[in-house]
Design a protein around this motif. Structure first.
Motif, mmCIF file in Angstrom:
data_model
loop_
_atom_site.group_PDB
_atom_site.id
_atom_site.type_symbol
_atom_site.label_atom_id
_atom_site.label_comp_id
_atom_site.label_asym_id
_atom_site.label_seq_id
_atom_site.Cartn_x
_atom_site.Cartn_y
_atom_site.Cartn_z
ATOM 1 N N GLY A 26 -39.200 23.065 -34.780
ATOM 2 C CA GLY A 26 -40.478 23.586 -34.310
ATOM 3 C C GLY A 26 -41.370 22.518 -33.716
ATOM 4 N N LYS A 27 -41.136 21.254 -34.055
ATOM 5 C CA LYS A 27 -41.910 20.133 -33.501
ATOM 6 C C LYS A 27 -41.104 19.475 -32.386
ATOM 7 N N GLN A 28 -41.693 19.401 -31.203
ATOM 8 C CA GLN A 28 -41.030 18.737 -30.081
ATOM 9 C C GLN A 28 -41.346 17.242 -30.052
ATOM 10 N N SER A 57 -40.838 9.626 -42.565
ATOM 11 C CA SER A 57 -39.574 9.048 -42.098
ATOM 12 C C SER A 57 -38.848 9.980 -41.136
ATOM 13 N N VAL A 58 -37.964 9.371 -40.335
ATOM 14 C CA VAL A 58 -37.032 10.121 -39.497
ATOM 15 C C VAL A 58 -35.627 9.792 -39.997
ATOM 16 N N LEU A 59 -34.905 10.819 -40.446
ATOM 17 C CA LEU A 59 -33.536 10.627 -40.893
ATOM 18 C C LEU A 59 -32.615 10.726 -39.684
ATOM 19 N N VAL A 60 -31.827 9.687 -39.454
ATOM 20 C CA VAL A 60 -30.844 9.666 -38.381
ATOM 21 C C VAL A 60 -29.467 9.802 -39.028
ATOM 22 N N VAL A 61 -28.763 10.867 -38.665
ATOM 23 C CA VAL A 61 -27.468 11.179 -39.245
ATOM 24 C C VAL A 61 -26.386 10.980 -38.184
ATOM 25 N N ASP A 62 -25.513 9.998 -38.408
ATOM 26 C CA ASP A 62 -24.371 9.849 -37.517
ATOM 27 C C ASP A 62 -23.229 10.662 -38.105
ATOM 28 N N GLY A 106 -39.344 18.113 -36.668
ATOM 29 C CA GLY A 106 -38.541 17.727 -35.519
ATOM 30 C C GLY A 106 -37.077 17.722 -35.903
ATOM 31 N N VAL A 107 -36.243 18.385 -35.097
ATOM 32 C CA VAL A 107 -34.799 18.414 -35.344
ATOM 33 C C VAL A 107 -34.079 18.271 -34.013
ATOM 34 N N LEU A 108 -33.310 17.190 -33.871
ATOM 35 C CA LEU A 108 -32.462 17.006 -32.708
ATOM 36 C C LEU A 108 -31.015 16.998 -33.175
ATOM 37 N N ALA A 109 -30.137 17.633 -32.404
ATOM 38 C CA ALA A 109 -28.713 17.653 -32.725
ATOM 39 C C ALA A 109 -27.932 17.904 -31.439
ATOM 40 N N LEU A 110 -26.608 17.831 -31.548
ATOM 41 C CA LEU A 110 -25.756 18.066 -30.388
ATOM 42 C C LEU A 110 -25.630 19.548 -30.063
ATOM 43 N N ALA A 111 -25.514 20.387 -31.103
ATOM 44 C CA ALA A 111 -25.245 21.810 -30.882
ATOM 45 C C ALA A 111 -25.440 22.572 -32.195
ATOM 46 N N THR A 112 -25.201 23.860 -32.127
ATOM 47 C CA THR A 112 -25.205 24.701 -33.328
ATOM 48 C C THR A 112 -23.766 25.072 -33.679
ATOM 49 N N MET A 113 -23.551 25.305 -34.969
ATOM 50 C CA MET A 113 -22.241 25.697 -35.488
ATOM 51 C C MET A 113 -22.487 26.397 -36.816
ATOM 52 N N PRO A 114 -22.050 27.651 -36.978
ATOM 53 C CA PRO A 114 -22.375 28.388 -38.209
ATOM 54 C C PRO A 114 -21.644 27.935 -39.469
ATOM 55 N N LEU A 115 -20.539 27.228 -39.340
ATOM 56 C CA LEU A 115 -19.752 26.820 -40.504
ATOM 57 C C LEU A 115 -20.432 25.677 -41.251
#
Length: 158
Positions: A26-28, A57-62, A106-115
């Motif tokens: 929801g936060k850009q 904090s910003v959590l960065v998940v590789d 704020g949420v950034l990711a590559l894509a969505t996946m329901p699993l």
């Protein structure tokens, strides 16, 4: 702070992430000190980090760029909000995108996946990770808006 303005004023000290991430929260616009986890299709350490990181904090998940499962959904989003985190950046997938889009996060990711992911607890924390053509170092600062993602070794002002 606008990333374009930061680039204009501080380009010599910034790393600029390649445009591989999509905004799902929801936060850009969000920013904060980087904390990292590195996992592969397992989100136990993601949850642990969200439950323990300091406010702002910003959590960065590789997640290795895997698109086989989601590393975060609405429940983890709710934890991040309750802990007053600024945002989450995932080199991998999220789920519950409609719910995350309504959250003040704020949420950034590559894509969505329901699993959903595995729950084995494997991975590493507080290490430098690389994706998007940049190094994500714990303690450095990340700034995000509609134009992109920039990383600085120190907190910036304009």
């Amino acid at each position: 702070m606008k990333t374009a303005d930061l680039c204009d004023s501080h380009s010599q000290k910034l790393q600029i992430c390649e445009p591989i991430l999509t905004s799902f929260g929801g936060k850009q616009q969000f920013s904060g000190p980087i904390h990292t986890v590195k996992v592969l299709e397992d989100n136990v350490l993601v949850r642990k980090a969200l439950e323990t990181l300091p406010e702002g904090s910003v959590l960065v998940v590789d997640g290795g760029g895997s698109k086989k499962c989601a590393l975060m959904g609405d429940r983890l989003g709710e934890i991040a909000i309750s802990r007053k985190l600024s945002g989450v950046i995932i080199n991998g997938c999220i789920r519950d995108s409609a719910e995350l889009a309504k959250m003040d996060l704020g949420v950034l990711a590559l894509a969505t996946m329901p699993l959903k992911s595995k729950k084995e607890g494997k991975g590493e924390q507080n290490i430098t990770v690389q994706f998007g053509g940049v190094d994500w170092e714990p303690g450095h600062y990340v700034y995000i808006d509609e134009d992109g993602v920039v990383i600085s070794p120190e907190k910036l002002t304009l």
